[in-house]
Design a protein around this motif. Structure first.
Motif, PDB file in Angstrom:
ATOM      1  N   MET A   1       5.422 -12.945 -18.667  1.00 47.93           N
ATOM      2  CA  MET A   1       5.996 -12.184 -17.553  1.00 47.93           C
ATOM      3  C   MET A   1       4.957 -12.051 -16.440  1.00 47.93           C
ATOM      4  N   GLU A   2       5.352 -12.375 -15.198  1.00 48.06           N
ATOM      5  CA  GLU A   2       4.429 -12.308 -14.069  1.00 48.06           C
ATOM      6  C   GLU A   2       4.078 -10.869 -13.733  1.00 48.06           C
ATOM      7  N   ARG A   3       2.814 -10.623 -13.485  1.00 48.54           N
ATOM      8  CA  ARG A   3       2.344  -9.279 -13.179  1.00 48.54           C
ATOM      9  C   ARG A   3       2.677  -8.909 -11.738  1.00 48.54           C
ATOM     10  N   ARG A   4       3.108  -7.683 -11.551  1.00 47.27           N
ATOM     11  CA  ARG A   4       3.412  -7.167 -10.214  1.00 47.27           C
ATOM     12  C   ARG A   4       2.191  -6.438  -9.660  1.00 47.27           C
ATOM     13  N   VAL A   5       2.083  -6.429  -8.332  1.00 46.62           N
ATOM     14  CA  VAL A   5       0.899  -5.875  -7.669  1.00 46.62           C
ATOM     15  C   VAL A   5       1.321  -4.836  -6.641  1.00 46.62           C
ATOM     16  N   VAL A   6       0.723  -3.653  -6.717  1.00 48.08           N
ATOM     17  CA  VAL A   6       1.104  -2.570  -5.813  1.00 48.08           C
ATOM     18  C   VAL A   6      -0.125  -2.001  -5.102  1.00 48.08           C
ATOM     19  N   VAL A   7       0.133  -1.355  -3.969  1.00 54.08           N
ATOM     20  CA  VAL A   7      -0.913  -0.675  -3.200  1.00 54.08           C
ATOM     21  C   VAL A   7      -0.936   0.785  -3.612  1.00 54.08           C
ATOM     22  N   THR A   8      -2.079   1.240  -4.143  1.00 51.15           N
ATOM     23  CA  THR A   8      -2.155   2.626  -4.617  1.00 51.15           C
ATOM     24  C   THR A   8      -3.184   3.466  -3.865  1.00 51.15           C
ATOM     25  N   GLY A   9      -3.926   2.864  -2.956  1.00 51.69           N
ATOM     26  CA  GLY A   9      -4.913   3.631  -2.196  1.00 51.69           C
ATOM     27  C   GLY A   9      -5.194   2.974  -0.861  1.00 51.69           C
ATOM     28  N   ILE A  10      -5.496   3.794   0.145  1.00 52.81           N
ATOM     29  CA  ILE A  10      -5.791   3.299   1.487  1.00 52.81           C
ATOM     30  C   ILE A  10      -6.975   4.064   2.064  1.00 52.81           C
ATOM     31  N   GLY A  11      -7.895   3.333   2.707  1.00 57.00           N
ATOM     32  CA  GLY A  11      -9.023   3.951   3.400  1.00 57.00           C
ATOM     33  C   GLY A  11      -9.209   3.292   4.751  1.00 57.00           C
ATOM     34  N   LEU A  12      -9.335   4.096   5.810  1.00 54.99           N
ATOM     35  CA  LEU A  12      -9.410   3.563   7.172  1.00 54.99           C
ATOM     36  C   LEU A  12     -10.558   4.179   7.973  1.00 54.99           C
ATOM     37  N   VAL A  13     -11.330   3.312   8.603  1.00 58.30           N
ATOM     38  CA  VAL A  13     -12.359   3.712   9.562  1.00 58.30           C
ATOM     39  C   VAL A  13     -12.072   2.892  10.814  1.00 58.30           C
ATOM     40  N   GLU A 244       2.176  -1.964 -13.886  1.00 54.73           N
ATOM     41  CA  GLU A 244       2.271  -1.197 -15.134  1.00 54.73           C
ATOM     42  C   GLU A 244       1.034  -0.327 -15.334  1.00 54.73           C
ATOM     43  N   HIS A 245      -0.117  -0.849 -14.898  1.00 52.37           N
ATOM     44  CA  HIS A 245      -1.365  -0.096 -14.971  1.00 52.37           C
ATOM     45  C   HIS A 245      -1.268   1.151 -14.097  1.00 52.37           C
ATOM     46  N   ALA A 246      -0.743   0.982 -12.899  1.00 54.72           N
ATOM     47  CA  ALA A 246      -0.578   2.115 -11.977  1.00 54.72           C
ATOM     48  C   ALA A 246       0.472   3.100 -12.485  1.00 54.72           C
ATOM     49  N   LYS A 247       1.546   2.561 -12.976  1.00 56.92           N
ATOM     50  CA  LYS A 247       2.639   3.396 -13.486  1.00 56.92           C
ATOM     51  C   LYS A 247       2.184   4.243 -14.674  1.00 56.92           C
ATOM     52  N   ALA A 248       1.381   3.652 -15.542  1.00 55.36           N
ATOM     53  CA  ALA A 248       0.931   4.344 -16.749  1.00 55.36           C
ATOM     54  C   ALA A 248       0.084   5.565 -16.427  1.00 55.36           C
ATOM     55  N   ARG A 249      -0.613   5.531 -15.298  1.00 55.40           N
ATOM     56  CA  ARG A 249      -1.449   6.689 -14.943  1.00 55.40           C
ATOM     57  C   ARG A 249      -0.790   7.580 -13.881  1.00 55.40           C
ATOM     58  N   GLY A 250       0.469   7.290 -13.581  1.00 50.25           N
ATOM     59  CA  GLY A 250       1.209   8.129 -12.637  1.00 50.25           C
ATOM     60  C   GLY A 250       0.724   8.024 -11.207  1.00 50.25           C
ATOM     61  N   ALA A 251       0.267   6.848 -10.821  1.00 53.70           N
ATOM     62  CA  ALA A 251      -0.294   6.671  -9.489  1.00 53.70           C
ATOM     63  C   ALA A 251       0.773   6.712  -8.402  1.00 53.70           C
ATOM     64  N   LYS A 252       0.370   7.185  -7.234  1.00 52.96           N
ATOM     65  CA  LYS A 252       1.191   7.092  -6.036  1.00 52.96           C
ATOM     66  C   LYS A 252       1.220   5.633  -5.608  1.00 52.96           C
ATOM     67  N   ILE A 253       2.391   5.136  -5.233  1.00 52.62           N
ATOM     68  CA  ILE A 253       2.512   3.736  -4.815  1.00 52.62           C
ATOM     69  C   ILE A 253       3.050   3.686  -3.386  1.00 52.62           C
ATOM     70  N   TYR A 254       2.293   3.014  -2.511  1.00 51.07           N
ATOM     71  CA  TYR A 254       2.725   2.866  -1.121  1.00 51.07           C
ATOM     72  C   TYR A 254       3.752   1.744  -0.958  1.00 51.07           C
TER      73      TYR A 254
END
Length: 411
Positions: A1-13, A244-254
């Protein structure tokens, strides 16, 4: 199964603010970060304006001794990465650090320090060259110092593909997470080359706007009176994480990253083909990678540099890729506010793309009062637009004929 990729953090300068909340608020409000150059005396220069970061204080983030050995582009990258990692809520530990990577984009590295050290060599001799000179200026010192700072021990890479570097870095990070090499990658771009040598060099190419008497309106992508881009500086970093890694730790997903395409013009070192053929292939490759149709794209964060050739070529390329649907896509250039951050542009624009999807907002292209006849699409002129954005694209095109396109979608 192909792994899905999500954005869970953003930093801007950025030139429109430090921190994601401030920068994004100003982007949506149409605030320009462009003004008269203060970094050096530009009195004798044809170009006297740039998008500097004026509210950055090194001592807010680094000890004095440490800061002296870190070029500004490295500092910006480290600070943005810290912000992104904190925003993600992900903790790097001895158990997971080998699965965490850092991939950054940078166009030119420590050019101001090269200028400074060269002057020292000419005026005071070789004994006055700092032993930290080389480690301060080489482009991969951003990713290297970020890795040291956060403790990541996975892949540590820097791409130097000119103005497409940030987008290429995020695209490679996407591939590394997708193929299982990493679970998390901090990625984006960083740049700080507003110095006499940098401004003079781009000015000699006739690439920069000379609207010195009205800096806030100087960057005007797709407008008939555009006369060149504005040099900017800063960093944009995002955390890419396996779903799944992000989901397992309850991460916010953009947003979810679903596609990445790249191509070469094989045409000219600095000018795009008039028909935008290379950009066409990058966008088509991104659509193929994402498994979506052209008519699925709702919004594009354009490369939109405010140069005659780029804006015309990108507009023509969008017409070729999207056909009749091209006129239904909202397109904006945030460079109208931030200026062109060169190798960092794709990093901050990937962050803006994720935020556009999260907030369901297309930011404006400011200073667009009379579109060029050859730029005939919907560029979201002057005012933010609330709209449904399910799938969106970000484009970056660089000197050397190198192109990159990213696609994200709403979760």
């Amino acid at each position: 199964m192909e792994r899905r990729v999500v954005v869970t953090g953003i930093g801007l300068v950025t030139p429109v603010g430090i921190g994601t909340e401030t920068a994004w608020k100003n982007i949506c409000a149409g605030v320009s970060g462009i003004d008269t150059i203060t970094r050096f005396d530009a009195g004798d220069y044809a170009v006297k304006i740039a998008a500097e970061i004026t509210d950055y204080n090194t001592e807010d983030f680094f000890e004095k001794k440490e800061a002296r050995h870190l070029d500004l582009f490295v500092q910006y990258g480290v600070v943005a990465s810290r912000m992104a990692l904190k925003d993600s809520g992900f903790a790097i530990t001895p158990d997971n650090c080998g699965r965490v990577g850092v991939i950054t984009g940078c166009g030119m590295g420590g050019l101001p320090n090269i200028e400074k050290q060269h002057n020292a060599l000419l005026n005071r001799g070789p004994r006055k060259i700092s032993p930290f000179f080389i480690p301060m200026v080489i482009p991969n010192m951003a990713s290297g110092n970020i890795s040291i700072d956060i403790g990541s021990k996975g892949p540590n890479l820097t791409l130097t593909t000119a103005c497409a570097a940030g987008t290429h870095a995020v695209g490679e990070a996407f591939n590394y997470v997708k193929n299982g090499t990493c679970d998390v990658v901090i990625s984006g771009g960083t740049e700080a080359v507003i110095c006499g040598l940098g401004v003079a060099g781009f000015s000699a190419m006739k690439a920069l706007s000379t609207r010195n008497d009205d800096p806030k309106t100087a960057s005007r992508p797709f407008d008939k009176d555009r006369d060149g881009f504005i040099m900017g500086e800063g960093a944009g970093m995002i955390v890419l994480e396996e779903y799944e890694h992000a989901k397992a730790r309850g991460a916010k997903i953009y947003a979810e990253v679903i596609g990445f395409g790249l191509s070469s013009d094989a045409y000219h070192i600095a000018a795009p083909p008039e028909d935008g053929e290379g950009a066409v292939r990058a966008m088509n490759n991104a659509l193929l990678s994402a498994g979506v149709r052209p008519e699925d794209i709702d919004y594009i964060n354009a490369h939109g540099t405010s140069t005659s050739l780029n804006d015309r070529g990108e507009s023509r390329a969008v017409h070729q890729v999207f056909g009749d649907h091209a006129n239904k896509i909202a397109i904006s250039s945030t460079k109208s506010m931030t200026g062109h951050l060169l190798g960092a542009a794709g990093g901050i624009e990937a962050a803006f793309l994720a935020l556009s999807i999260t907030d369901q907002i297309a930011p404006p292209t400011i200073n667009l009062h009379e579109p060029s006849p050859e730029c005939d699409l919907d560029y979201v002129p002057n005012k933010v637009r609330k709209m449904e954005i399910k799938v969106a694209m970000s484009n970056s095109f660089g000197f050397g004929g190198t192109n990159g396109s990213l696609i994200m979608k709403r979760m």
